[in-house]
Enzyme design. Structure first.
Site, PDB file in Angstrom:
ATOM      1  N   ARG A 102       0.828  -1.224   0.000  1.00 26.40           N
ATOM      2  CA  ARG A 102       0.000   0.000   0.000  1.00 26.40           C
ATOM      3  C   ARG A 102       0.861   1.272   0.000  1.00 26.40           C
ATOM      4  O   ARG A 102       0.487   2.292   0.556  1.00 26.40           O
ATOM      5  CB  ARG A 102      -0.945   0.046   1.198  1.00 26.40           C
ATOM      6  CG  ARG A 102      -1.987  -1.036   1.214  1.00 26.40           C
ATOM      7  CD  ARG A 102      -2.966  -0.898   0.033  1.00 26.40           C
ATOM      8  NE  ARG A 102      -4.105  -1.771   0.243  1.00 26.40           N
ATOM      9  CZ  ARG A 102      -4.130  -3.058  -0.068  1.00 26.40           C
ATOM     10  NH1 ARG A 102      -3.084  -3.629  -0.662  1.00 26.40           N
ATOM     11  NH2 ARG A 102      -5.189  -3.780   0.161  1.00 26.40           N
ATOM     12  N   SER A 161     -10.655  -0.473   3.469  1.00 27.94           N
ATOM     13  CA  SER A 161      -9.929  -0.680   4.729  1.00 27.94           C
ATOM     14  C   SER A 161      -9.470   0.668   5.255  1.00 27.94           C
ATOM     15  O   SER A 161      -8.781   1.415   4.545  1.00 27.94           O
ATOM     16  CB  SER A 161      -8.700  -1.547   4.491  1.00 27.94           C
ATOM     17  OG  SER A 161      -9.072  -2.806   4.009  1.00 27.94           O
ATOM     18  N   GLU A 220      -4.936   3.898   6.308  1.00 27.18           N
ATOM     19  CA  GLU A 220      -4.711   3.559   4.903  1.00 27.18           C
ATOM     20  C   GLU A 220      -5.420   4.586   4.021  1.00 27.18           C
ATOM     21  O   GLU A 220      -4.955   4.903   2.939  1.00 27.18           O
ATOM     22  CB  GLU A 220      -5.228   2.141   4.664  1.00 27.18           C
ATOM     23  CG  GLU A 220      -4.737   1.477   3.408  1.00 27.18           C
ATOM     24  CD  GLU A 220      -5.714   1.626   2.266  1.00 27.18           C
ATOM     25  OE1 GLU A 220      -5.287   1.492   1.119  1.00 27.18           O
ATOM     26  OE2 GLU A 220      -6.885   1.898   2.513  1.00 27.18           O
TER      27      GLU A 220
HETATM   28  N1  EPU Z   1     -10.943 -10.591  10.527  1.00 25.83           N
HETATM   29  C1  EPU Z   1     -11.532 -10.465  11.765  1.00 25.83           C
HETATM   30  N2  EPU Z   1     -12.631  -9.671  11.874  1.00 25.83           N
HETATM   31  C2  EPU Z   1     -13.186  -9.035  10.812  1.00 25.83           C
HETATM   32  C3  EPU Z   1     -12.612  -9.186   9.544  1.00 25.83           C
HETATM   33  C4  EPU Z   1     -11.492  -9.965   9.427  1.00 25.83           C
HETATM   34  O1  EPU Z   1     -11.057 -11.024  12.744  1.00 25.83           O
HETATM   35  O2  EPU Z   1     -14.167  -8.291  11.021  1.00 25.83           O
HETATM   36  C5  EPU Z   1      -9.703 -11.368  10.407  1.00 25.83           C
HETATM   37  C6  EPU Z   1      -9.898 -12.763   9.875  1.00 25.83           C
HETATM   38  O3  EPU Z   1      -9.042 -13.598  10.608  1.00 25.83           O
HETATM   39  C7  EPU Z   1      -9.418 -12.713   8.449  1.00 25.83           C
HETATM   40  C8  EPU Z   1      -8.349 -11.623   8.532  1.00 25.83           C
HETATM   41  O4  EPU Z   1      -8.828 -10.713   9.519  1.00 25.83           O
HETATM   42  O5  EPU Z   1      -8.887 -13.927   8.066  1.00 25.83           O
HETATM   43  C9  EPU Z   1      -8.154 -10.897   7.206  1.00 25.83           C
HETATM   44  O6  EPU Z   1      -9.410 -10.351   6.800  1.00 25.83           O
HETATM   45  P1  EPU Z   1      -9.769 -10.182   5.251  1.00 25.83           P
HETATM   46  O7  EPU Z   1      -9.347 -11.386   4.534  1.00 25.83           O
HETATM   47  O8  EPU Z   1     -11.180  -9.750   5.162  1.00 25.83           O
HETATM   48  O9  EPU Z   1      -8.814  -9.053   4.758  1.00 25.83           O
HETATM   49  P2  EPU Z   1      -8.202  -7.744   5.446  1.00 25.83           P
HETATM   50  O10 EPU Z   1      -6.812  -8.040   5.908  1.00 25.83           O
HETATM   51  O11 EPU Z   1      -9.120  -7.163   6.443  1.00 25.83           O
HETATM   52  C10 EPU Z   1      -7.093  -6.965   3.193  1.00 25.83           C
HETATM   53  C11 EPU Z   1      -7.024  -5.672   2.435  1.00 25.83           C
HETATM   54  C12 EPU Z   1      -8.310  -5.443   1.637  1.00 25.83           C
HETATM   55  C13 EPU Z   1      -8.475  -6.617   0.669  1.00 25.83           C
HETATM   56  C14 EPU Z   1      -8.533  -7.906   1.495  1.00 25.83           C
HETATM   57  C15 EPU Z   1      -8.601  -9.146   0.622  1.00 25.83           C
HETATM   58  C16 EPU Z   1      -5.582  -4.180   3.682  1.00 25.83           C
HETATM   59  C17 EPU Z   1      -5.502  -3.004   4.597  1.00 25.83           C
HETATM   60  N3  EPU Z   1      -6.806  -4.565   3.360  1.00 25.83           N
HETATM   61  O12 EPU Z   1      -8.133  -6.798   4.169  1.00 25.83           O
HETATM   62  O13 EPU Z   1      -8.158  -4.265   0.882  1.00 25.83           O
HETATM   63  O14 EPU Z   1      -9.639  -6.470  -0.113  1.00 25.83           O
HETATM   64  O15 EPU Z   1      -7.340  -8.041   2.305  1.00 25.83           O
HETATM   65  O16 EPU Z   1      -7.382  -9.354   0.001  1.00 25.83           O
HETATM   66  O17 EPU Z   1      -4.544  -4.695   3.261  1.00 25.83           O
HETATM   67  C18 EPU Z   1      -8.517  -1.890   0.916  1.00 25.83           C
HETATM   68  O18 EPU Z   1      -7.298  -1.761   0.805  1.00 25.83           O
HETATM   69  O19 EPU Z   1      -9.306  -0.897   0.988  1.00 25.83           O
HETATM   70  C19 EPU Z   1      -9.079  -3.235   1.008  1.00 25.83           C
HETATM   71  C20 EPU Z   1     -10.376  -3.449   1.193  1.00 25.83           C
END
Ligand code: EPU
Length: 319
Positions: free
Chosen positions: A137, A207, A307
């Site tokens: 990012r 995010s 972010e």
């Molecule tokens: N999780 C929780 N609670 C929640 C949501 C998630 O505990 O409410 C935990 C779960 O363990 C899950 C982990 O967090 O396995 C990761 O969650 P998720 O796969 O939904 O992805 P994220 O890390 O929250 C990142 C990116 C997103 C992207 C997704 C999918 C960042 C800051 N965010 O989110 O990007 O779509 O992975 O690849 O890197 C963005 O940049 O705006 C964005 C949405």
């Protein structure tokens, strides 16, 4: 004001020399927490050129084109690689700035070079992939906001394309047999629509915080206290932990300050419940974001970074 050509961009910069300038694409990763005291210039540079050789497709795309429309166009033409990045809001020009990424792919993988207008020298400029200094990012464009306005992004997509299906819901696809890029594209859309609120109906900028990375000793000490903390290894001996998990553990899902809330299904997304009536206060967003940041630091000793780009009266605002 809007600009739809490099000439109109140059004219706009020269006409507004005594004012603070802010450039936006579609503004999907930007939140105005106060009225900006300057001129906002919106990018409407359009145009897509596609060529190929035996092994690769070459795409030169004007920065004001919509990102998801480009992904759809490529899918229709049988040009594959962008399918994991379907439905990310915003323009093509925004994608190198924060090196957009989702479901195991970051856009830098396909960026050959970026053309820009340098507002300091008032000359056109060009960075090859290495010069863009991409990271998670991050890029050189994000490091010096306002200095370079991206006008064109040049992509190279190999014809011998390998699907990326490591990410949980995509891995399930493989178990069902043969998988096409179109299957991945459809699945990514389905997952995003089920987890992430649509900004058109519930205001949000994706995010809100970045996923933090920790050194190995720091991570092991955290894991000794929170045994089930999700994590994955990233380069340079670092471990990434999901900010959503940290926030979720603290019970923030669904909490609100005024009209601003932490989303019920994805703790990393802050939403504006009053976006459809143009309500929601910047001060409430800052208050909630600062509260979450403070709570995460207290509980886990981790300092979250935002972010999304937060803009106040005088430009960028820090949490
Ligand atoms: N999780 C929780 N609670 C929640 C949501 C998630 O505990 O409410 C935990 C779960 O363990 C899950 C982990 O967090 O396995 C990761 O969650 P998720 O796969 O939904 O992805 P994220 O890390 O929250 C990142 C990116 C997103 C992207 C997704 C999918 C960042 C800051 N965010 O989110 O990007 O779509 O992975 O690849 O890197 C963005 O940049 O705006 C964005 C949405």
């Amino acid at each position: 004001m809007t600009v739809d050509s490099v000439d109109s961009l140059l004219n706009a910069v020269q006409a507004c020399k005594d004012k603070a300038l802010l450039f936006i694409g579609e503004g999907s990763n930007t939140v105005f927490v106060e009225d900006f005291d300057g001129i906002v210039i919106q990018n409407q540079l359009k145009g897509i050129q596609i060529s190929e050789d035996d092994e690769r497709y070459f795409l030169s795309v004007a920065s004001g084109e919509n990102w998801h429309d480009l992904v759809c166009l490529c899918m229709e033409k049988g040009i594959y690689g962008f399918e994991n990045l379907a439905l990310i809001p915003g323009t093509v020009g925004a994608c190198p700035i924060q090196n957009i990424g989702a479901y195991g792919v970051e856009i830098e993988k396909f960026i050959h070079s970026v053309e820009f207008f340098d507002t300091h020298s008032e000359m056109m400029g060009y960075f090859n992939h290495k010069e863009c200094e991409f990271a998670y990012r991050e890029s050189r464009f994000k490091q010096s906001p306002g200095k370079r306005i991206i006008t064109m992004v040049n992509f190279v997509l190999p014809k011998a394309h390998v699907l990326v299906t490591d990410y949980g819901p995509l891995a399930q696809l493989i178990q069902n047999g043969h998988v096409s890029p179109k299957d991945v594209f459809n699945k990514v859309i389905e997952v995003r629509q089920s987890k992430l609120p649509d900004p058109a109906t519930l205001g949000n900028a994706g995010s809100f915080f970045k996923n933090p990375t920790l050194g190995i000793p720091e991570f092991l000490s955290l894991q000794s206290k929170f045994a089930d903390i999700p994590h994955y290894n990233v380069p340079d001996n670092r471990v990434k932990v999901p900010a959503a998990w940290l926030i979720d553990q603290l019970g923030y899902k669904g909490k609100t300050i005024g009209d601003i809330g932490c989303h019920e299904h994805q703790a990393l997304v802050l939403v504006n419940h009053a976006s459809r009536s143009n309500g929601g206060k910047g001060e409430d967003l800052l208050a909630l974001a600062r509260q979450i940041k403070g709570a995460v630091e207290n509980e886990f000793g981790i300092i979250l970074e935002n972010e999304v780009r937060l803009i106040g009266a005088n430009g960028l605002v820090n949490l």
